[in-house]
Scaffold this active site. Sequence first.
Site, mmCIF file in Angstrom:
data_model
loop_
_atom_site.group_PDB
_atom_site.id
_atom_site.type_symbol
_atom_site.label_atom_id
_atom_site.label_comp_id
_atom_site.label_asym_id
_atom_site.label_seq_id
_atom_site.Cartn_x
_atom_site.Cartn_y
_atom_site.Cartn_z
ATOM 1 N N GLY A 149 -40.851 -1.007 15.714
ATOM 2 C CA GLY A 149 -39.956 -1.121 16.846
ATOM 3 C C GLY A 149 -39.895 0.098 17.747
ATOM 4 O O GLY A 149 -39.970 -0.028 18.972
ATOM 5 N N GLU B 159 -44.008 -6.433 5.250
ATOM 6 C CA GLU B 159 -44.422 -7.575 6.083
ATOM 7 C C GLU B 159 -45.934 -7.766 6.019
ATOM 8 O O GLU B 159 -46.439 -8.882 5.810
ATOM 9 C CB GLU B 159 -44.027 -7.333 7.554
#
Length: 904
Positions: A25, A91
């Site tokens: 992010g 992830e």
Amino acid sequence: MANSLPEDSKSRSVWKYDVFLSFRGTDVRRKFISHLNEALTDEGIVTFHDNRDLERGDSILRGLEEAMNQSRYAIVVVSEDYATSQWCLRELSFMVELAGKTKRFKLIPIFYDIDPSALKSRTGCFNKAFEDHEQRFDGETVSEWRRAVGIVANVSSWVSKTSDDAKLIQEVVRDLCERLYAEPSDDTSEFVGMTLHKKRIESLLSTEDSSSDDVKMVGVWGMGGRGKTTIAKCVYESLSTHFPSRCFLGNVKGESSSHLRKQIMSEIFPKSPLNARCVSPEAMKRRLRGKKVLLILDDVDDVQQLQELAGDCKWFGPGSRVIITTRDKRVLDEHSVKHIYEVKPLRTTQALQLFSRHAFKTNRPPQDEFRQLCLDIVEQLCGLPLALRAIGASLYNRSIAFWEDKLCILRNSLDKSISTVLKVSYDALDEHEKTVFLYVAGCFNGEYMDRASMVLDPFVIRSKPRLVTLMEKSMISMSNNTRLWVHDLLRDMANDITCEGKMNKMMWNFLDIKGLFTENVGNKEIEVESIFLNMAEETGLCVNPETFKRMRKLKFLKIHSNLTAAGSKVCIVDEFDYLPPLRYLHWEAYTLKSLPAKFETNFLVELNLPDSSVETLWTGSQDLGSLRHMNLNRCRNLIEVPDLSKARSLECLCLCDCESLVELPSSLGLLDKLVKLSMLNCKKLKSLPSNIKLKSLKTLSLDGCINIEEFPFVSDVIEELGLRCTSIELVPDSISRLEKLTELRLSHCKRLKNLPETFGDLNSLKHLTLTCCPNITVFPMLGDGVETVSLNGTLIEEVPSWIGCKVNLTCLDMSECKKLHNLPHSLRNLKNLKLLYLRGCVNITEIPQVAGEMRRLDLYGTSIEKYGVLSEEEALVLDNRDMDFLKRLLTRYVRSYKRKRDSR
């Protein structure tokens, strides 16, 4: 990892997202990712991306893993600080494992401001991040993360250092669109996303588990227009090779259950003589319970009908599969169908692809001013395939202004229902096209195009081009055999239009029609031109015949689905002495003995009175100059056909099951344009009029006319001749003059003797049926064009060696020929022979020598001791020294199977 991968059944489910975005992010979210996500969304691609500035935890990770499971692709944006986040690495590890265990999930890496080699370096930023993680996490976890990063480094990827962000995003989006819109699949041009539907339904059917002998019923449920029938057809074609016994029964709604059972039995047991009889549900159950079948029942709306066609799983043999499509889920629930697949609207990408196929003739919209319009219009159409096809077709080759107007209409419509969407296409038709569409929807749905056009032509000038235009605009469709079809949803819309009074000269609504015939409106003229009355769901109607005297402009009258076990639902309450000058009259189960005396027939194009009580149509000679089609099937009280001397344009005459009919009028010989004469099961008919020559007759059906004794010579251009179950004894030498004959049916002719040698001159003959003719002892001479020959149940002793010259022969049926000896070796010359039936030929002692790739070689019940039993239904037993033969047989079968599989 804490969370395991989903089971295979879940991995095959329809994905919710086209692409999952994985990124660090703080590096890229506000710039690169936001622009990439916007570009993907603009193309109609459904993305999943979360706010990476949020604090992570196990519960959030489980949500992300679920989103990955529901995604088709994953774009992994690998930036410099990507590996510093344990959550990104978790992830990535899950995605790599998911991509490795299921072929449907694919990774698309983008290396943002970093070189892929940095992922493998022992000194770079990724190595330092892993060293830091080793201080906090166990070695096995970090090793798993390293392995995942190494795999991604070797995947074909995009690198931002080679181009600026805008260009990189454009290339990534274009690549993903091409993958989504042009994925290898077996989708038909008519329906997008078929692969997914097939996988879901086949998983419910569990056809992959060949050891399962359970019988399964699966319901396919959804509103009209979502493609249930198309899906069922594709599944049927996909599974057909696994089910030698199969039947696809389309459009069963409103059909007689007994008729449908006969149809099923004819498909499952094509050679059984029992199919002609009335088949009760119990008899059907007894015959099917040992048979592995694939049965599709399309468009079922009545649970009672379903119970009479497929009572329960015990009706069918082990391994059978039954698929039922319906609009009404209650039908499936009441029938205890446990496995139900709901056909949902298309996802945005699929809807855009289907829309583009019809609006642009490509799989995706162009990259110009039409792109945003496409997305906006597709959004309005709610993923309904029928609406997407109809609206897309209406916009093909239209200007941008036209598109904008169409979008404005869709957005501002008061009723956002599907009927409103379809109504837009209807409003775009000109007045003649609207009229033709409404007539097809109300009267000619399921009829042949030529029949519809010949009735409409006097009413709408040149109706055939209008029909073609309606097909081009996706308002109607036409099957391979030229039958016209209007989708249920479009037919409902047409019904609404007539009920709203926008076409007040055309009446469909039962209550409106009932009021018309029962209310006293004095002598006021009624302006109606067409009445289409479907009695399927109605209990009864009393008709005051005086009403017809005020309908002098009535041209079309159709009363159908009128017959019940108790008789006709429509009764005539008074003397019936007048009908207006109709162009089209279709009245099922008409109850009177004749038509009204005052009925001007000079405009009549088609007359249909099936299942009626008429004994004669009228007395004397009528002006029938326009008449093209007459159907009096199952008029069991009919004792005479009227004078047809003035029906010089008649092309088709159907008199099947007219059990009281003894003779035909001599005026039949004047019908120079008659193409088809069908008189099946007219049991009292003894002969056709003598010395007649019908110049155009191509089809003559006298099957079941048990009193016909002489071979009928009524046309030299005959192509199809049916004489099954007649009392014919001799086929004359002059049969050779029937040079265009392609099909001859002579089965169950108990008196028939051997055919003449001149029979071999019929080089156009393709199909000959001589089954169960006990006096046939010699194999008939055959022309060079013959393709199928059925001689089962005869007393033929020898197949001549010249059979090897009939190179077009594909099927030879000699089953139950008890006196037949071994077949000649010349059979090996027949490269096209696919089906050879010798079942029950007890004198056959040698396996026939065949060439080509046989689809069926049935030797069960022969005396081939060396080979034991050889048939598809029985075991194949061969000695070890004959394994070469078995190997060749299996090799041919496997090659044939692969070719068929690859061609699908």
